[in-house]
Design a protein around this motif. Sequence first.
Motif, PDB file in Angstrom:
ATOM      1  N   LYS A 213       0.827  -1.227   0.000  1.00  0.00           N
ATOM      2  CA  LYS A 213       0.000   0.000   0.000  1.00  0.00           C
ATOM      3  C   LYS A 213       0.852   1.264   0.000  1.00  0.00           C
ATOM      4  O   LYS A 213       0.378   2.323  -0.419  1.00  0.00           O
ATOM      5  CB  LYS A 213      -0.959  -0.031   1.187  1.00  0.00           C
ATOM      6  N   LEU A 214       2.109   1.158   0.472  1.00  0.00           N
ATOM      7  CA  LEU A 214       3.011   2.312   0.339  1.00  0.00           C
ATOM      8  C   LEU A 214       3.269   2.590  -1.134  1.00  0.00           C
ATOM      9  O   LEU A 214       3.244   3.739  -1.583  1.00  0.00           O
ATOM     10  CB  LEU A 214       4.349   2.034   1.036  1.00  0.00           C
TER      11      LEU A 214
ATOM     12  N   TRP B  79       1.365   1.620  -3.635  1.00  0.00           N
ATOM     13  CA  TRP B  79       0.112   2.057  -4.243  1.00  0.00           C
ATOM     14  C   TRP B  79      -0.135   3.542  -3.990  1.00  0.00           C
ATOM     15  O   TRP B  79      -0.568   4.272  -4.889  1.00  0.00           O
ATOM     16  CB  TRP B  79      -1.058   1.250  -3.691  1.00  0.00           C
ATOM     17  N   SER B  80       0.135   3.963  -2.749  1.00  0.00           N
ATOM     18  CA  SER B  80      -0.097   5.370  -2.417  1.00  0.00           C
ATOM     19  C   SER B  80       0.736   6.267  -3.326  1.00  0.00           C
ATOM     20  O   SER B  80       0.271   7.304  -3.791  1.00  0.00           O
ATOM     21  CB  SER B  80       0.271   5.651  -0.960  1.00  0.00           C
TER      22      SER B  80
ATOM     23  N   ARG C 174       1.975   5.409  -6.310  1.00  0.00           N
ATOM     24  CA  ARG C 174       1.509   5.272  -7.693  1.00  0.00           C
ATOM     25  C   ARG C 174       0.295   6.143  -7.920  1.00  0.00           C
ATOM     26  O   ARG C 174       0.178   6.807  -8.961  1.00  0.00           O
ATOM     27  CB  ARG C 174       1.176   3.805  -7.991  1.00  0.00           C
ATOM     28  N   ALA C 175      -0.621   6.155  -6.949  1.00  0.00           N
ATOM     29  CA  ALA C 175      -1.837   6.971  -7.098  1.00  0.00           C
ATOM     30  C   ALA C 175      -1.482   8.451  -7.125  1.00  0.00           C
ATOM     31  O   ALA C 175      -2.155   9.243  -7.772  1.00  0.00           O
ATOM     32  CB  ALA C 175      -2.810   6.675  -5.960  1.00  0.00           C
ATOM     33  N   ALA C 176      -0.402   8.822  -6.432  1.00  0.00           N
ATOM     34  CA  ALA C 176      -0.009  10.224  -6.410  1.00  0.00           C
ATOM     35  C   ALA C 176       0.764  10.600  -7.673  1.00  0.00           C
ATOM     36  O   ALA C 176       1.255  11.716  -7.783  1.00  0.00           O
ATOM     37  CB  ALA C 176       0.836  10.505  -5.172  1.00  0.00           C
ATOM     38  N   GLY C 177       0.912   9.660  -8.599  1.00  0.00           N
ATOM     39  CA  GLY C 177       1.506  10.002  -9.883  1.00  0.00           C
ATOM     40  C   GLY C 177       2.930   9.532 -10.079  1.00  0.00           C
ATOM     41  O   GLY C 177       3.548   9.855 -11.091  1.00  0.00           O
TER      42      GLY C 177
ATOM     43  N   TYR D  70      -9.625  -1.965  -4.801  1.00  0.00           N
ATOM     44  CA  TYR D  70      -8.263  -1.965  -5.369  1.00  0.00           C
ATOM     45  C   TYR D  70      -8.317  -2.054  -6.900  1.00  0.00           C
ATOM     46  O   TYR D  70      -7.462  -1.516  -7.593  1.00  0.00           O
ATOM     47  CB  TYR D  70      -7.432  -3.134  -4.826  1.00  0.00           C
TER      48      TYR D  70
ATOM     49  N   PHE E  46      -4.862  -0.795  -8.781  1.00  0.00           N
ATOM     50  CA  PHE E  46      -3.734  -1.446  -8.110  1.00  0.00           C
ATOM     51  C   PHE E  46      -3.711  -2.939  -8.425  1.00  0.00           C
ATOM     52  O   PHE E  46      -2.671  -3.574  -8.423  1.00  0.00           O
ATOM     53  CB  PHE E  46      -3.827  -1.256  -6.597  1.00  0.00           C
ATOM     54  N   VAL E  47      -4.905  -3.501  -8.640  1.00  0.00           N
ATOM     55  CA  VAL E  47      -5.046  -4.923  -8.906  1.00  0.00           C
ATOM     56  C   VAL E  47      -5.850  -5.045 -10.195  1.00  0.00           C
ATOM     57  O   VAL E  47      -6.884  -4.400 -10.322  1.00  0.00           O
ATOM     58  CB  VAL E  47      -5.813  -5.608  -7.742  1.00  0.00           C
TER      59      VAL E  47
ATOM     60  N   PRO F 190      -3.042   2.808 -11.634  1.00  0.00           N
ATOM     61  CA  PRO F 190      -3.349   3.903 -10.703  1.00  0.00           C
ATOM     62  C   PRO F 190      -3.163   5.265 -11.369  1.00  0.00           C
ATOM     63  O   PRO F 190      -2.406   5.379 -12.328  1.00  0.00           O
ATOM     64  CB  PRO F 190      -2.312   3.731  -9.578  1.00  0.00           C
ATOM     65  N   GLY F 191      -3.849   6.262 -10.850  1.00  0.00           N
ATOM     66  CA  GLY F 191      -3.683   7.605 -11.392  1.00  0.00           C
ATOM     67  C   GLY F 191      -4.154   8.620 -10.386  1.00  0.00           C
ATOM     68  O   GLY F 191      -4.955   8.302  -9.500  1.00  0.00           O
ATOM     69  N   PRO F 192      -3.681   9.855 -10.509  1.00  0.00           N
ATOM     70  CA  PRO F 192      -4.014  10.874  -9.513  1.00  0.00           C
ATOM     71  C   PRO F 192      -5.470  11.343  -9.566  1.00  0.00           C
ATOM     72  O   PRO F 192      -5.862  12.192  -8.779  1.00  0.00           O
ATOM     73  CB  PRO F 192      -3.035  12.008  -9.822  1.00  0.00           C
TER      74      PRO F 192
ATOM     75  N   ARG G 254      -7.764   9.204  -8.914  1.00  0.00           N
ATOM     76  CA  ARG G 254      -8.387   8.362  -7.869  1.00  0.00           C
ATOM     77  C   ARG G 254      -7.432   8.264  -6.689  1.00  0.00           C
ATOM     78  O   ARG G 254      -6.392   7.607  -6.781  1.00  0.00           O
ATOM     79  CB  ARG G 254      -8.660   6.952  -8.418  1.00  0.00           C
ATOM     80  N   GLY G 255      -7.770   8.917  -5.606  1.00  0.00           N
ATOM     81  CA  GLY G 255      -6.871   8.930  -4.457  1.00  0.00           C
ATOM     82  C   GLY G 255      -7.287   7.923  -3.403  1.00  0.00           C
ATOM     83  O   GLY G 255      -8.412   7.960  -2.910  1.00  0.00           O
ATOM     84  N   PRO G 256      -6.397   6.999  -3.027  1.00  0.00           N
ATOM     85  CA  PRO G 256      -6.761   5.999  -2.027  1.00  0.00           C
ATOM     86  C   PRO G 256      -6.475   6.470  -0.595  1.00  0.00           C
ATOM     87  O   PRO G 256      -5.560   7.255  -0.353  1.00  0.00           O
ATOM     88  CB  PRO G 256      -5.829   4.827  -2.371  1.00  0.00           C
TER      89      PRO G 256
ATOM     90  N   PHE H 277      -6.074   4.241   2.979  1.00  0.00           N
ATOM     91  CA  PHE H 277      -6.106   2.857   3.450  1.00  0.00           C
ATOM     92  C   PHE H 277      -6.306   2.761   4.958  1.00  0.00           C
ATOM     93  O   PHE H 277      -5.952   3.664   5.705  1.00  0.00           O
ATOM     94  CB  PHE H 277      -4.787   2.160   3.098  1.00  0.00           C
TER      95      PHE H 277
ATOM     96  N   GLU I 264      -4.618   0.962   6.846  1.00  0.00           N
ATOM     97  CA  GLU I 264      -3.290   0.919   7.481  1.00  0.00           C
ATOM     98  C   GLU I 264      -2.564   2.257   7.364  1.00  0.00           C
ATOM     99  O   GLU I 264      -1.370   2.331   7.624  1.00  0.00           O
ATOM    100  CB  GLU I 264      -2.438  -0.168   6.836  1.00  0.00           C
TER     101      GLU I 264
ATOM    102  N   ALA J  73      -0.685   3.729   5.613  1.00  0.00           N
ATOM    103  CA  ALA J  73       0.334   3.654   4.555  1.00  0.00           C
ATOM    104  C   ALA J  73       1.074   4.968   4.362  1.00  0.00           C
ATOM    105  O   ALA J  73       1.340   5.390   3.241  1.00  0.00           O
ATOM    106  CB  ALA J  73      -0.287   3.182   3.235  1.00  0.00           C
ATOM    107  N   LEU J  74       1.396   5.634   5.467  1.00  0.00           N
ATOM    108  CA  LEU J  74       2.215   6.848   5.369  1.00  0.00           C
ATOM    109  C   LEU J  74       3.668   6.449   5.153  1.00  0.00           C
ATOM    110  O   LEU J  74       4.083   5.371   5.550  1.00  0.00           O
ATOM    111  CB  LEU J  74       2.093   7.665   6.659  1.00  0.00           C
TER     112      LEU J  74
ATOM    113  N   ARG K 228      -2.809  13.855   2.650  1.00  0.00           N
ATOM    114  CA  ARG K 228      -1.861  13.510   1.582  1.00  0.00           C
ATOM    115  C   ARG K 228      -2.601  13.223   0.280  1.00  0.00           C
ATOM    116  O   ARG K 228      -2.152  13.576  -0.801  1.00  0.00           O
ATOM    117  CB  ARG K 228      -1.047  12.276   1.994  1.00  0.00           C
TER     118      ARG K 228
ATOM    119  N   ASP L 133     -10.636   2.691   1.954  1.00  0.00           N
ATOM    120  CA  ASP L 133     -10.671   1.267   2.273  1.00  0.00           C
ATOM    121  C   ASP L 133     -10.711   1.089   3.788  1.00  0.00           C
ATOM    122  O   ASP L 133      -9.678   1.080   4.436  1.00  0.00           O
ATOM    123  CB  ASP L 133      -9.419   0.611   1.675  1.00  0.00           C
TER     124      ASP L 133
END
Lengths: 255, 257, 268
Positions: free
Chosen positions: A151-152, A154-155, A157-160, B50, B55-56, B73-75, B77-79, B81, B83, B85-86, B146, B158
Amino acid sequence: MTALARNEALIGAIPILGLLLGWQAAVSAGVAPSALLPSPVAVFGRVAQNLGDPDFLGHTAVTLYRLFVGFLIALAIGVPLGLAGATNRIAGAALKPLVRVLAPVPKIALYPALILSLGFDDASKIVLVTADALFPILLATFQGAAMVEPKLVWSARAAGTSPAGTLLKVILPATLPSILTGSRIALVVACIVVFLAEMITSTDGLGYLLVRAARNFQTVDMFVPLIAISAIGLLLNGALALTRKKLLVGFPEED
Amino acid sequence: MIAISGVTKTFQRRGGGTHLAIDSIDLQVAEGEFVSILGPSGCGKSTLLYIVGGFVPPSRGSITVSGRPVTGPGPDRGPVFQEFALFPWKTVLGNVAYGLREAGMRKREAERQAEALIARVGLKGYESFYPKELSGGMKQRVAIARTLAYNPAILLMDEPFGALDAHTRVRLQNELLELWERDRKTVLFVTHAVDEAVFLSDRVVVMSRQPGRIKAIVDIDLPRPRHRDELLLQSRYQHLVIELERMIEDPPEEIRP
Amino acid sequence: MTAAALATRTRATLLPGLPPLLACLALLLAWQLYARTLSMGGIPDALSTIRELPAILGDRESLADILDSIRRMAIGFAIALAFSVPLGLFMGRSRTVAAMVNPLLMITYPVPKAALMPIIMLWFGVGDASKLLVIVLGVSLPVIYHAYQGARAVEEKMLWSARAMGMSGPARLARIVLPASLPEILVGCRTGIVLALITMITSEMIARQTGAGNILFNALDMAQYETVYAMILVISALGIVLDMLFEYVRGLLTGWAEPRHDLLAPSL
């Protein structure tokens, strides 16, 4: 330093002091002739004397040079290979069995072959250090990178961030704690191996000093390079702990 | 805005065989709509999210966002989570500014905007903290900031409050609604908590387990802006909660060979 | 378990042997090509080295030497385990003991144990005792360290439950702390095996009486390069076989533990 830590440091000094005292007592009681067992006072006196001796410092520098170059090459090979193996399926499939086979091979046995193809000088010793330091680093990097929370990535990747970009911007920093742990093991091994290589064939370095002293039955001088390599190991460990603290400010503590 | 059609996902089981996680999901989500996906654990609701995130990849079926097929993935759609995930090696400021820097913004401007967002999620003064120094609720606020930073049109959440204690969860639900009322982003929100789904959503998609299928889609016709204390007293709210709870009530878990 | 599940399971346990075998072949092939092309005949190629093997393994004296090395290693390893594991576990459960032993471990870890040979030989001669002693020293440090780490990480609540059941202190150490630390102890053992091999070879090289290391370096001195390479092959094979044996034992002992990235237990 907290009171508890101070207490523990004191307790930790007991066996070391005891060992030194026992050693001195054995010498004073005349258990063994000083040709076999010199007194600790004589040994540490010689260590202190050597610290100002350019010849001794030169040998130490040679050993350190081989150790660092070999270690840095191992780092430069091991980290990229480990990252590639953990993130790329094909690289992983090729790397895993090779590592499975090569990691348990005692590298010191390869040393004669290295001498035959690279000569008696620095090159063969540096390659030996690299061969021994490589696997702890490679394995730790591989393991660390394989366990990075997806998920790190993924985060990012989503941010570009591009897939290749995540390797440098996410996976490498997230693997840093493992890389440092591997480096710590690698440094200890590097100390051990460079010394042994110098004992086997060399005209310089700390290992050579030990062999030279043994040949001339200068027992006191045999202890000096051993104490030096122990001190080098301790210093390197301490330096690594500092680096760890600096580089891993954000990561959960680990002692 | 989001069109999910015929999405199926099968996983390779360890040691052979396949596992059908979700089966033939069809769902449309309109722009500015808040849709929750509700279901018991193991129903594949996160997997669906996902897949929408890119992502999947789906095994079958397709997803389009604003008419364009999703391939990764693309900006837009912002996930967010469960967890968090920072990035543990970055400060709060560094985490929130990450997406802006990735979009090519200059450091100074990215940090200025990140600071504003950090203030908006109530964390002013914590800019230089590392994630490990924050509580769970604070971490999730940072994660939301973020994601908001790169201004995605869609938020994919999620079980974002699943790891928080009950008290913090309620606070963050309220804060999320406040944020959402301001810019009405499209939200796809995965949860297993019925009250959370009813409180937040315009529509609730109820999923069944093994394989994950859509069991029902329930319109939440409660007026907005919603306030928790008023809502709890309304019989419409109570009825919706009871109706959904009955729907996801499951036969006891059986151990499969 | 169904027949199909059993079949896939058997396949899964048989298959892992294949890729390492292929890797061995690939390495030998690379060696062969290198020796034949790039090195311009400077080193013997893989094939002629393998042909040299029967001469060494068939020779009574060298075979006895090699078996002697293995025997010393096994005995040294066993002695080291016998006191390192209890000591490590004890350190893990008592802060005072840990505080006492840790600094000593820290200063002795980076010292190459085989380098003590010249000094130990002064005291105990060039025979078995000296070589055994350095192997014991080499193996014990990683085992103590990892047993300590393992014992320290044992869930406190597990010990509370044992206490509530009326288990005594030593019984808790043997029946709870030991099995719970086993995966970590085995990590130490793996490092120990590798260190034992290194120590064995170098101590034999220094003492020059018997053993695999002795044959290797004597051949080097006498410029019998085919023997040198053949011995390298023998010792490498020994390392690989020991590693596989170790993996097998670990599988038996800690099948219950969480799967970890197996390849990746830190080894030296």
